[in-house]
Design a protein around this motif. Structure first.
Motif, PDB file in Angstrom:
ATOM      1  N   VAL A 155       0.911  -0.902  -0.542  1.00 48.13           N
ATOM      2  CA  VAL A 155       0.018  -0.095   0.266  1.00 48.13           C
ATOM      3  C   VAL A 155       1.073   1.168  -0.165  1.00 48.13           C
ATOM      4  O   VAL A 155       1.980   1.526   0.987  1.00 48.13           O
ATOM      5  CB  VAL A 155      -0.534  -0.307   1.100  1.00 48.13           C
ATOM      6  CG1 VAL A 155      -1.526   1.112   1.499  1.00 48.13           C
ATOM      7  CG2 VAL A 155      -1.505  -0.551   0.991  1.00 48.13           C
ATOM      8  N   SER A 156       0.397   2.040  -0.566  1.00 47.79           N
ATOM      9  CA  SER A 156       1.784   3.291  -1.495  1.00 47.79           C
ATOM     10  C   SER A 156       1.037   4.580  -0.716  1.00 47.79           C
ATOM     11  O   SER A 156      -0.280   4.813  -1.046  1.00 47.79           O
ATOM     12  CB  SER A 156       2.128   3.553  -2.464  1.00 47.79           C
ATOM     13  OG  SER A 156       2.866   4.528  -3.002  1.00 47.79           O
ATOM     14  N   LEU A 157       1.357   5.643  -0.404  1.00 46.31           N
ATOM     15  CA  LEU A 157       1.467   6.847  -0.097  1.00 46.31           C
ATOM     16  C   LEU A 157       2.027   7.945  -0.726  1.00 46.31           C
ATOM     17  O   LEU A 157       2.047   9.112  -0.733  1.00 46.31           O
ATOM     18  CB  LEU A 157       1.286   7.333   1.672  1.00 46.31           C
ATOM     19  CG  LEU A 157       0.603   6.140   2.571  1.00 46.31           C
ATOM     20  CD1 LEU A 157       0.436   6.573   3.982  1.00 46.31           C
ATOM     21  CD2 LEU A 157      -1.283   6.121   1.403  1.00 46.31           C
ATOM     22  N   VAL A 158       2.568   7.462  -1.467  1.00 47.69           N
ATOM     23  CA  VAL A 158       4.248   8.643  -2.003  1.00 47.69           C
ATOM     24  C   VAL A 158       3.047   9.137  -2.926  1.00 47.69           C
ATOM     25  O   VAL A 158       3.465  10.235  -3.146  1.00 47.69           O
ATOM     26  CB  VAL A 158       4.824   6.913  -3.637  1.00 47.69           C
ATOM     27  CG1 VAL A 158       5.633   8.152  -4.025  1.00 47.69           C
ATOM     28  CG2 VAL A 158       5.172   6.130  -2.592  1.00 47.69           C
TER      29      VAL A 158
ATOM     30  N   CYS B 202      17.976  10.439  -0.597  1.00 49.68           N
ATOM     31  CA  CYS B 202      16.868  10.673  -0.215  1.00 49.68           C
ATOM     32  C   CYS B 202      15.750   9.924   1.209  1.00 49.68           C
ATOM     33  O   CYS B 202      16.277   8.744   0.929  1.00 49.68           O
ATOM     34  CB  CYS B 202      15.736  10.361  -1.259  1.00 49.68           C
ATOM     35  SG  CYS B 202      13.952  10.664  -0.861  1.00 49.68           S
ATOM     36  N   GLN B 203      15.890  11.164   1.852  1.00 53.55           N
ATOM     37  CA  GLN B 203      15.747  10.415   3.745  1.00 53.55           C
ATOM     38  C   GLN B 203      14.432  10.607   4.066  1.00 53.55           C
ATOM     39  O   GLN B 203      13.332  11.891   2.772  1.00 53.55           O
ATOM     40  CB  GLN B 203      16.665  11.392   4.536  1.00 53.55           C
ATOM     41  CG  GLN B 203      17.985  10.715   4.158  1.00 53.55           C
ATOM     42  CD  GLN B 203      18.667   9.159   4.347  1.00 53.55           C
ATOM     43  OE1 GLN B 203      17.404   8.839   5.304  1.00 53.55           O
ATOM     44  NE2 GLN B 203      19.150   8.383   3.043  1.00 53.55           N
ATOM     45  N   PRO B 204      14.022  10.192   4.472  1.00 48.34           N
ATOM     46  CA  PRO B 204      12.434  10.795   4.773  1.00 48.34           C
ATOM     47  C   PRO B 204      12.277  11.971   5.028  1.00 48.34           C
ATOM     48  O   PRO B 204      13.417  13.038   5.537  1.00 48.34           O
ATOM     49  CB  PRO B 204      11.584  10.194   6.357  1.00 48.34           C
ATOM     50  CG  PRO B 204      12.916   8.487   6.149  1.00 48.34           C
ATOM     51  CD  PRO B 204      14.299   8.938   5.827  1.00 48.34           C
TER      52      PRO B 204
ATOM     53  N   SER C 111       6.645  12.837   5.511  1.00 49.69           N
ATOM     54  CA  SER C 111       6.611  11.582   4.938  1.00 49.69           C
ATOM     55  C   SER C 111       6.609  11.168   5.999  1.00 49.69           C
ATOM     56  O   SER C 111       6.369   9.675   7.343  1.00 49.69           O
ATOM     57  CB  SER C 111       7.898  10.751   4.455  1.00 49.69           C
ATOM     58  OG  SER C 111       9.206  11.433   5.166  1.00 49.69           O
ATOM     59  N   LYS C 112       7.240  11.666   7.332  1.00 45.53           N
ATOM     60  CA  LYS C 112       7.150  10.634   8.704  1.00 45.53           C
ATOM     61  C   LYS C 112       5.244  10.961   9.196  1.00 45.53           C
ATOM     62  O   LYS C 112       4.871  10.626  10.191  1.00 45.53           O
ATOM     63  CB  LYS C 112       7.642  11.781   9.745  1.00 45.53           C
ATOM     64  CG  LYS C 112       9.752  11.147   9.112  1.00 45.53           C
ATOM     65  CD  LYS C 112      10.427  11.698  10.331  1.00 45.53           C
ATOM     66  CE  LYS C 112      11.955  11.901   9.847  1.00 45.53           C
ATOM     67  NZ  LYS C 112      12.755  12.838  10.997  1.00 45.53           N
TER      68      LYS C 112
ATOM     69  N   PHE D 194      11.830   5.380  -0.956  1.00 41.92           N
ATOM     70  CA  PHE D 194      12.232   4.978  -0.588  1.00 41.92           C
ATOM     71  C   PHE D 194      12.440   4.317   1.080  1.00 41.92           C
ATOM     72  O   PHE D 194      13.406   4.238   1.467  1.00 41.92           O
ATOM     73  CB  PHE D 194      13.997   5.146  -0.617  1.00 41.92           C
ATOM     74  CG  PHE D 194      14.842   5.637  -1.854  1.00 41.92           C
ATOM     75  CD1 PHE D 194      14.466   4.376  -2.608  1.00 41.92           C
ATOM     76  CD2 PHE D 194      14.667   6.502  -3.009  1.00 41.92           C
ATOM     77  CE1 PHE D 194      14.896   4.658  -4.247  1.00 41.92           C
ATOM     78  CE2 PHE D 194      15.285   7.100  -3.722  1.00 41.92           C
ATOM     79  CZ  PHE D 194      15.186   5.678  -4.957  1.00 41.92           C
ATOM     80  N   ASP D 195      10.823   4.057   0.958  1.00 47.78           N
ATOM     81  CA  ASP D 195      10.793   4.128   2.784  1.00 47.78           C
ATOM     82  C   ASP D 195      11.236   2.287   3.328  1.00 47.78           C
ATOM     83  O   ASP D 195      11.844   1.608   2.363  1.00 47.78           O
ATOM     84  CB  ASP D 195       9.474   3.578   2.706  1.00 47.78           C
ATOM     85  CG  ASP D 195       8.338   3.030   3.842  1.00 47.78           C
ATOM     86  OD1 ASP D 195       9.558   3.725   5.057  1.00 47.78           O
ATOM     87  OD2 ASP D 195       7.959   3.691   4.197  1.00 47.78           O
ATOM     88  N   THR D 196      12.071   2.552   4.337  1.00 50.93           N
ATOM     89  CA  THR D 196      12.786   1.443   4.387  1.00 50.93           C
ATOM     90  C   THR D 196      12.400   0.955   6.659  1.00 50.93           C
ATOM     91  O   THR D 196      12.440   1.526   6.885  1.00 50.93           O
ATOM     92  CB  THR D 196      14.338   1.415   4.780  1.00 50.93           C
ATOM     93  OG1 THR D 196      14.491   2.065   5.283  1.00 50.93           O
ATOM     94  CG2 THR D 196      15.044   1.306   3.248  1.00 50.93           C
ATOM     95  N   PRO D 197      12.173  -0.174   6.584  1.00 52.38           N
ATOM     96  CA  PRO D 197      12.296  -1.388   5.164  1.00 52.38           C
ATOM     97  C   PRO D 197      11.422  -1.714   4.567  1.00 52.38           C
ATOM     98  O   PRO D 197      10.301  -0.785   4.937  1.00 52.38           O
ATOM     99  CB  PRO D 197      12.389  -2.720   6.241  1.00 52.38           C
ATOM    100  CG  PRO D 197      11.666  -2.297   7.635  1.00 52.38           C
ATOM    101  CD  PRO D 197      12.232  -1.411   7.651  1.00 52.38           C
ATOM    102  N   PRO D 198      12.032  -1.811   3.734  1.00 52.43           N
ATOM    103  CA  PRO D 198      10.107  -1.753   2.449  1.00 52.43           C
ATOM    104  C   PRO D 198       9.297  -2.895   2.718  1.00 52.43           C
ATOM    105  O   PRO D 198       9.427  -3.946   3.500  1.00 52.43           O
ATOM    106  CB  PRO D 198      10.491  -2.703   1.351  1.00 52.43           C
ATOM    107  CG  PRO D 198      12.647  -2.546   1.476  1.00 52.43           C
ATOM    108  CD  PRO D 198      12.940  -2.524   2.461  1.00 52.43           C
ATOM    109  N   PRO D 199       8.099  -1.743   2.723  1.00 55.22           N
ATOM    110  CA  PRO D 199       6.533  -2.001   3.406  1.00 55.22           C
ATOM    111  C   PRO D 199       6.257  -3.023   2.224  1.00 55.22           C
ATOM    112  O   PRO D 199       5.536  -3.385   1.716  1.00 55.22           O
ATOM    113  CB  PRO D 199       6.084  -1.354   3.806  1.00 55.22           C
ATOM    114  CG  PRO D 199       6.479  -0.148   3.161  1.00 55.22           C
ATOM    115  CD  PRO D 199       7.765  -0.424   2.556  1.00 55.22           C
ATOM    116  N   LEU D 200       7.361  -3.897   2.123  1.00 49.29           N
ATOM    117  CA  LEU D 200       6.347  -4.880   0.430  1.00 49.29           C
ATOM    118  C   LEU D 200       6.142  -6.249   0.897  1.00 49.29           C
ATOM    119  O   LEU D 200       7.353  -7.177   1.230  1.00 49.29           O
ATOM    120  CB  LEU D 200       7.205  -4.445  -0.324  1.00 49.29           C
ATOM    121  CG  LEU D 200       7.070  -6.172  -1.547  1.00 49.29           C
ATOM    122  CD1 LEU D 200       5.935  -5.160  -2.798  1.00 49.29           C
ATOM    123  CD2 LEU D 200       8.547  -5.974  -2.714  1.00 49.29           C
TER     124      LEU D 200
END
Length: 260
Positions: free
Chosen positions: A135-138, A209-211, A215-216, A230-236
């Motif tokens: 799920v993406s909020l990009v 590219c940092q938070p 995005s926080k 580049f959200d980490t860890p990737p919520p995939l």
């Protein structure tokens, strides 16, 4: 003899069409159960990635509390989102407050206008191969959603949000309806179109590219979703199943959205 052959052919044609209409061919498809737990109607929409077919006409109406079962090919890749506040028989331009696809009920392959909470899926619909989904909020957020498979193992579940992003959305990111209500929240990339927020060009790597402060906010409200590229860890999530449950407003609207 000729009559018997014609009768047999007609019977098999009838049987094939009956199986298709009743959904008995689902063994050759992936089942997506779209559930609306919001306290208002939504208009779920689908859009395939390049090279894949349109499913469920690209969009449909789903009243509060109802479930719509739709089918996708065994190997399908695309996106699913919910449109809200739609009035298709009016002169509204666009027809929906969020997620609109050029005023159409059936998006038929069109991508919805952001910001929307976006379910992204790459299916491999048999038990031996895993599918990928997130799920993406990009691009932003409109309503919460959860994704799980029929057996509901924890590692295969994407939960909803701890609170509505719309409730904590900074003014500069807010999308308002005609009543002045916040109906969606843009991402910083969508709102400002700057490389530092969009993770592109000089900021096109995870190291660069940092938070951001924006995005926080998304991540605190919805820890299971992508909050930026580049959200980490990737919520995939990577799980195998032939059936999925996609629930919008998993715990209703105005409550904590932590349960499925």
């Amino acid at each position: 003899m000729k009559l018997l052959e014609l009768a047999a052919t007609a019977f098999f044609l009838f049987l094939a069409s009956h199986l298709m209409l009743t959904g008995s061919v689902a063994a050759y498809q992936v089942t997506l159960n779209v559930h609306n737990k919001c306290l208002f109607p939504i208009w779920p929409a689908t859009a395939p990635n390049t090279g894949y077919s349109v499913i469920a006409d690209g969009g449909f109406y789903l009243p509060s509390g109802k479930i719509q079962r739709i089918y996708a090919p065994l190997t399908w890749s695309g996106r699913i989102w919910a449109r809200t506040g739609c009035k298709f028989k009016s002169n509204w331009k666009p027809a929906c407050e969020t997620g609109d696809c050029k005023g159409r009920l059936a998006c038929n392959g069109l991508i919805g206008k952001p910001p929307v909470t976006l379910v992204q899926i790459a299916l491999h619909g048999n038990q031996s191969k895993s599918s990928f989904y997130d799920v993406s909020l990009v691009d932003g957020y409109n309503i919460p959603v959860s994704v799980t498979i029929s057996q509901t193992p924890e590692q295969c579940t994407i939960r909803g949000c701890l609170q509505s992003v719309n409730d904590v959305c900074p003014q500069e990111l807010q999308v308002l309806n005609k009543k002045g209500e916040v109906v969606a929240c843009k991402s910083a990339c969508l709102a400002f179109d700057k490389d530092i927020f969009c993770c592109r060009n000089a900021y096109g790597t995870p190291e660069k590219c940092q938070p951001s402060v924006y995005s926080k906010i998304f991540k605190d409200a919805c820890p299971c979703y992508y909050s930026y590229a580049f959200d980490t860890p990737p919520p995939l999530v990577n799980c195998a199943s032939g059936e999925y449950v996609i629930t919008f407003c998993p715990s209703g609207w105005g409550d904590a959205y932590t349960s499925i």
